[in-house]
Scaffold this active site. Sequence first.
Site, PDB file in Angstrom:
ATOM      1  N   HIS A  81       1.460   5.039   4.328  1.00  0.00           N
ATOM      2  CA  HIS A  81       0.442   5.690   3.334  1.00  0.00           C
ATOM      3  C   HIS A  81       0.839   7.050   2.920  1.00  0.00           C
ATOM      4  O   HIS A  81       0.837   7.417   1.716  1.00  0.00           O
ATOM      5  CB  HIS A  81      -0.982   5.498   3.635  1.00  0.00           C
ATOM      6  CG  HIS A  81      -1.406   4.159   3.947  1.00  0.00           C
ATOM      7  ND1 HIS A  81      -2.694   3.784   4.017  1.00  0.00           N
ATOM      8  CD2 HIS A  81      -0.635   2.892   3.632  1.00  0.00           C
ATOM      9  CE1 HIS A  81      -2.745   2.425   4.021  1.00  0.00           C
ATOM     10  NE2 HIS A  81      -1.535   1.905   3.936  1.00  0.00           N
TER      11      HIS A  81
ATOM     12  N   SER B 170       0.878  -1.093  -0.067  1.00  0.00           N
ATOM     13  CA  SER B 170      -0.152   0.034   0.286  1.00  0.00           C
ATOM     14  C   SER B 170       0.669   1.441  -0.167  1.00  0.00           C
ATOM     15  O   SER B 170       0.478   2.192  -0.434  1.00  0.00           O
ATOM     16  CB  SER B 170      -0.857  -0.076   1.235  1.00  0.00           C
ATOM     17  OG  SER B 170      -0.106  -0.233   2.493  1.00  0.00           O
TER      18      SER B 170
END
Length: 314
Positions: free
Chosen positions: A264, A218
């Site tokens: 992230h 991610s």
Amino acid sequence: MTERSGQAGDATNGPVPTAPVCYRHPDRATYVRCTRCDRPICPECMREASVGHQCPECVSEGRRSVRPARTAFGGGAAGRQGYVTKTLIALNVLVMLLSIVLARSGTAVAGGGLGGLLGGSTPLTRWGGVLAYASYVPFGPLHGIAAGEWYRLITAMFLHYGLVHLLLNMWALWVLGRTLEAVLGPLRFLALYLIAGLGGNVAAYLFSPQNSSTVGASTAIFGLFAAIFVIMRRLGRDTSAILPILVINLVFTFTVPGISIAGHLGGLVTGALMALVLAYAPRMRRTLFQAAGGTIIALVLLGLVLVRTAMLAG
């Protein structure tokens, strides 16, 4: 006075003209010539051209002079096939299977976070996750990036906690990756993916507790979200459908426990910076500028790692 009649081959009329022969096959007569170099060519050596026929050498020379198709950002047209995207997905799946095999436990598939939907830690995730500086067991030897295990900054982006974690990331990679690879070309897309993933892992190293471990693609995926927004804006295309998806993912990042916020956001910022380098490089020296920009970003990330390492292990 006697008369002589002229005969073929005598001194009066000269030799009988012979048919030209193929320049590659002297035993074959031919009256066809290459439209470029005018050399005689037999049927075996003829190559269809827009006008007439050409010899093999002229065809090869013409192919060398034709520039290969490039994308708007200098990449190769092979990116339309999505080979890098498919390879990255295959690599992540293979690593997940290896992680499950090494775990020898069902918790590798499910039983961890999100109410048991995410898998637990495995020997492979413990070995390759982003860990700053800690031991696996009380009073055990110290592990982590600050202990010299820098490979974790790369391996972590190919590891996942369970199948749900893997499937969510691979679906996003399949959707975003094919579009970006087709626009950027294989090499530029791969550079974007790796640098975004590296940036996210460096951010996790900088801002996460030193004894917490993070894994997942991610970090790179968030970089792709930022990149597709930048790239589409550069091409003058509509980006209204991208922002809601990005906002939803950011909401999940801040509200769901166990998700690496630093990873992230680090991937998002690094992916945006790399996309700006790729999209706005000057056309005359585009490849040089893109390579230099990517190198500078990587060196800045390296510098941040050195600072954090000095703080923890110094």
